[in-house]
Structures are given as structure tokens and as C-alpha cells.
Scaffold this motif. Structure first.
Motif, PDB file in Angstrom:
ATOM      1  N   ARG A  34       0.801  -1.186  -0.181  1.00 52.76           N
ATOM      2  CA  ARG A  34      -0.207   0.056  -0.021  1.00 52.76           C
ATOM      3  C   ARG A  34       0.904   1.266   0.013  1.00 52.76           C
ATOM      4  NH1 ARG A  34      -4.705  -1.307   4.358  1.00 52.76           N
ATOM      5  NH2 ARG A  34      -4.896   1.098   4.475  1.00 52.76           N
ATOM      6  N   ASP A  35       0.912   1.920  -1.049  1.00 54.08           N
ATOM      7  CA  ASP A  35       1.621   3.166  -1.092  1.00 54.08           C
ATOM      8  C   ASP A  35       1.418   4.309  -0.071  1.00 54.08           C
ATOM      9  OD1 ASP A  35      -0.173   4.608  -4.114  1.00 54.08           O
ATOM     10  OD2 ASP A  35      -0.770   4.247  -2.246  1.00 54.08           O
ATOM     11  N   HIS A  36       0.247   4.346   0.515  1.00 53.53           N
ATOM     12  CA  HIS A  36      -0.098   5.119   1.615  1.00 53.53           C
ATOM     13  C   HIS A  36       0.727   4.863   2.792  1.00 53.53           C
ATOM     14  CE1 HIS A  36      -3.279   2.380   2.186  1.00 53.53           C
ATOM     15  NE2 HIS A  36      -3.374   2.969   3.368  1.00 53.53           N
ATOM     16  N   GLU A  37       1.216   3.635   3.247  1.00 57.35           N
ATOM     17  CA  GLU A  37       1.533   3.197   4.203  1.00 57.35           C
ATOM     18  C   GLU A  37       3.068   2.414   3.994  1.00 57.35           C
ATOM     19  OE1 GLU A  37       2.020   2.941   7.838  1.00 57.35           O
ATOM     20  OE2 GLU A  37      -0.053   3.438   7.482  1.00 57.35           O
ATOM     21  N   PRO A  38       3.963   3.559   4.098  1.00 57.89           N
ATOM     22  CA  PRO A  38       5.576   3.238   3.647  1.00 57.89           C
ATOM     23  C   PRO A  38       6.168   2.456   4.659  1.00 57.89           C
ATOM     24  CG  PRO A  38       5.311   5.503   4.244  1.00 57.89           C
ATOM     25  CD  PRO A  38       3.899   5.029   4.302  1.00 57.89           C
ATOM     26  N   ASN A  39       5.624   2.454   6.120  1.00 57.77           N
ATOM     27  CA  ASN A  39       6.427   1.897   7.022  1.00 57.77           C
ATOM     28  C   ASN A  39       6.203   0.680   7.400  1.00 57.77           C
ATOM     29  OD1 ASN A  39       8.061   1.381   9.356  1.00 57.77           O
ATOM     30  ND2 ASN A  39       7.354   3.409  10.543  1.00 57.77           N
ATOM     31  N   PRO A  40       6.781  -0.414   7.166  1.00 51.82           N
ATOM     32  CA  PRO A  40       6.517  -1.942   7.409  1.00 51.82           C
ATOM     33  C   PRO A  40       6.430  -2.323   8.896  1.00 51.82           C
ATOM     34  CG  PRO A  40       8.775  -1.881   6.476  1.00 51.82           C
ATOM     35  CD  PRO A  40       8.213  -0.308   6.518  1.00 51.82           C
ATOM     36  N   GLU A  41       7.270  -1.368   9.449  1.00 52.67           N
ATOM     37  CA  GLU A  41       6.933  -1.743  11.115  1.00 52.67           C
ATOM     38  C   GLU A  41       5.701  -1.544  11.812  1.00 52.67           C
ATOM     39  OE1 GLU A  41      10.088   0.476  12.969  1.00 52.67           O
ATOM     40  OE2 GLU A  41      11.832  -0.493  11.910  1.00 52.67           O
ATOM     41  N   LYS A  42       4.905  -0.658  10.914  1.00 55.20           N
ATOM     42  CA  LYS A  42       3.432  -0.484  11.430  1.00 55.20           C
ATOM     43  C   LYS A  42       2.418  -1.785  11.199  1.00 55.20           C
ATOM     44  CE  LYS A  42       3.461   4.469  11.151  1.00 55.20           C
ATOM     45  NZ  LYS A  42       2.711   5.763  10.527  1.00 55.20           N
ATOM     46  N   PHE A  43       2.931  -2.637  10.467  1.00 52.06           N
ATOM     47  CA  PHE A  43       2.298  -4.088  10.268  1.00 52.06           C
ATOM     48  C   PHE A  43       2.407  -5.014  11.263  1.00 52.06           C
ATOM     49  CE2 PHE A  43       2.207  -1.931   5.964  1.00 52.06           C
ATOM     50  CZ  PHE A  43       1.118  -2.200   5.421  1.00 52.06           C
ATOM     51  N   MET A  44       1.499  -5.612  11.863  1.00 57.98           N
ATOM     52  CA  MET A  44       1.574  -6.768  12.533  1.00 57.98           C
ATOM     53  C   MET A  44       1.410  -8.065  11.606  1.00 57.98           C
ATOM     54  SD  MET A  44      -2.207  -7.166  14.398  1.00 57.98           S
ATOM     55  CE  MET A  44      -1.888  -8.554  15.466  1.00 57.98           C
ATOM     56  N   GLN A  45       2.124  -9.126  12.065  1.00 60.45           N
ATOM     57  CA  GLN A  45       1.934 -10.287  11.174  1.00 60.45           C
ATOM     58  C   GLN A  45       0.752 -11.177  11.277  1.00 60.45           C
ATOM     59  OE1 GLN A  45       4.541 -10.727   8.914  1.00 60.45           O
ATOM     60  NE2 GLN A  45       5.154  -8.746   9.672  1.00 60.45           N
ATOM     61  N   ALA A  46       0.445 -11.924  10.319  1.00 63.55           N
ATOM     62  CA  ALA A  46      -0.705 -12.630  10.346  1.00 63.55           C
ATOM     63  C   ALA A  46      -0.593 -13.731  11.359  1.00 63.55           C
ATOM     64  CB  ALA A  46      -1.108 -13.400   8.984  1.00 63.55           C
ATOM     65  N   GLU A  47       0.440 -14.361  11.621  1.00 61.77           N
ATOM     66  CA  GLU A  47       0.845 -15.403  12.610  1.00 61.77           C
ATOM     67  C   GLU A  47       0.786 -14.907  14.006  1.00 61.77           C
ATOM     68  OE1 GLU A  47       2.617 -16.219   8.532  1.00 61.77           O
ATOM     69  OE2 GLU A  47       2.786 -14.428  10.065  1.00 61.77           O
ATOM     70  N   ASP A  48       1.055 -13.653  14.275  1.00 58.43           N
ATOM     71  CA  ASP A  48       0.697 -13.281  15.694  1.00 58.43           C
ATOM     72  C   ASP A  48      -0.839 -13.082  16.131  1.00 58.43           C
ATOM     73  OD1 ASP A  48       3.505 -12.731  15.854  1.00 58.43           O
ATOM     74  OD2 ASP A  48       3.466 -10.813  15.290  1.00 58.43           O
ATOM     75  N   LEU A  49      -1.536 -12.665  15.054  1.00 56.25           N
ATOM     76  CA  LEU A  49      -2.839 -12.574  15.158  1.00 56.25           C
ATOM     77  C   LEU A  49      -3.445 -14.053  15.300  1.00 56.25           C
ATOM     78  CD1 LEU A  49      -5.243 -10.534  14.960  1.00 56.25           C
ATOM     79  CD2 LEU A  49      -5.692 -10.958  12.944  1.00 56.25           C
TER      80      LEU A  49
END
Length: 238
Positions: free
Chosen positions: A196-211
Motif C-alpha cells: 500500500r503506497d500510503h503506508e510506507p513503514n512496514p514496522e506498522k504492520f503486525m504479522q498474520a501469525e501473531d494474530l
């Protein structure tokens, strides 16, 4: 903490993303799985992974927005697994654009999948849970279901609806010893959010495995309390 070994779980959108991660996490707990996705080809990776784990699983192709396809898929899964103890309504779609830009067809696709998909699947699976007088239903909403943002009017409206549906359903089925939960995660790294080009910081994502691990930990609890928070489980205590 209760064991999940031997329980039967149905996961929609089960071939990738959150659904795939949850299937793997539950398989490691000894849960037998029924997975629904829109295409046969999408199952290839998760089938190989589950086979390697020695898991018991069934896959069925269905578009959750189509009630007849859902009923047929769930019948096939129930016939092979022998019932459903855990339902995870994960299938969903999203579309970005301003309210003026989005067509009514785009709105209909999002609402038919994200809201009516849950209705179709739950209506098909719930009678078996009521008959057994037990079960868990987990509906995946989003932070967008708690706060609307620019460019997400259709998606946000659908996810607000999932929260309201879950809270109402919870109160209706608690008498049958069925727990209803709604999870509202923020950005999870999946095919839907990746790039997603509006969300450049990958650190803001959680991983599906964590969920997925979080869901497993909650399913193991003997009791859960109804909580309203930013990433909440809306559940009934019993």
C-alpha cells in the motif's frame, strides 16, 4: 486453559493471509480444519503446509457472498468433519477510493462479502452449534470498524457492521453456550495490505501469525470477558 485437540474449525478465506496463518496455528493444536476460499488454485500452498504437519483438513471452494455456494460448501465440510466447534469468519475484500469515486457495484461487492458473507456462513454453521449447545464464533473486523478514514467508506461501513452484528449475535446465542467474538486488528501484513503506497513503514504492520496465535490463546480460555477496546474481543462471559 482448555485443550483444542480434536475440535473442528471452519475458516473462511482459509487459503492465505490471516486464514492460512490461523489454519496452521490451529492444526498445531490438533484441530481438524474445514477451509473455504474462492478458488481451488489458492489452496495449493496451505494444503502442502497442513499435509506436512499431518493435519486433518477439508477444503471447499465457495464465494461467501453467494448463499447457495456457502450452504453446499459447509455441508461438504460438516459431512467429512462431523460438525463444527469453531467458526472463524475471516473472508473479506476491500476497495479504496473516495465516496464519490466508488461505484455502487463496488459498494455492493464489499458489503456482500464482508457482511452478508458472515451472515451466510454463520446461518449455515450455527444450527449445529446450537444442537451441541457449545461453540465459538470469531468474526474478523478491523480498526476501520471502529473509526472511519479517508478513502475507506465502503470498507469501513462493512467492518462497523461486523462489530454490530457480532455484539447482537453474542447476546442471542450465549444461552446456547456459544461464544461470539469480534477482533478488530490494525494493519496486518497480507496480500490485501502489502504494497500500500500510503503506508510506507512496514514496522506498522503486525504479522498474520501473531494474530493467529492470539486467537488460539483466546480459544483456549475457559472464560472470556466482554471487552471494548482498540483491538478487542467482544465476547460474553460464561
Amino acid at each position: 486453559m482448555q485443550s483444542l485437540n480434536g475440535k473442528k474449525a471452519l475458516i473462511t478465506g482459509g487459503s492465505r493471509g490471516i486464514g492460512r496463518a490461523t489454519a496452521i496455528a490451529l492444526a498445531k493444536e490438533g484441530v481438524e480444519l474445514g477451509l473455504i476460499a474462492r478458488s481451488e488454485e489458492s489452496f495449493e500452498v496451505v494444503r502442502n503446509e497442513l499435509t506436512a504437519l499431518g493435519a486433518t483438513f477439508v477444503t471447499a471452494v465457495a464465494d461467501v457472498s453467494k448463499e447457495d455456494e456457502v450452504q453446499q460448501a459447509i455441508k461438504e465440510i460438516e459431512d467429512q468433519l462431523g460438525g463444527i466447534d469453531i467458526l472463524i469468519n475471516n473472508a473479506g475484500v476491500g476497495v479504496r477510493g473516495s465516496f464519490q469515486e466508488l461505484s455502487t457495484d463496488q459498494w455492493k461487492k464489499v458489503l456482500d462479502t464482508n457482511v452478508m458473507g458472515i451472515v451466510h456462513v454463520t446461518k449455515a454453521a450455527l444450527p449445529g452449534m446450537i444442537e451441541k449447545n457449545k461453540g465459538d464464533i470469531i468474526n474478523i473486523s478491523s480498526m476501520s470498524g471502529l473509526k472511519g478514514t479517508v478513502g475507506s467508506s465502503a470498507y469501513s461501513a462493512s467492518k462497523f457492521a461486523v462489530v454490530g452484528l457480532s455484539e447482537s449475535l453474542m447476546q442471542e446465542v450465549r444461552q446456547h453456550n456459544i461464544r461470539v467474538s469480534v477482533l478488530t486488528p490494525s494493519l496486518v501484513e497480507t496480500d490485501f495490505t502489502r504494497g500500500r503506497d500510503h503506508e510506507p513503514n512496514p514496522e506498522k504492520f503486525m504479522q498474520a501469525e501473531d494474530l493467529a496465535e492470539y486467537m488460539v490463546s483466546q480459544l483456549k480460555l475457559e472464560q472470556r470477558t466482554f471487552i471494548k477496546s482498540a483491538a478487542h474481543w467482544a465476547t460474553n462471559p460464561f
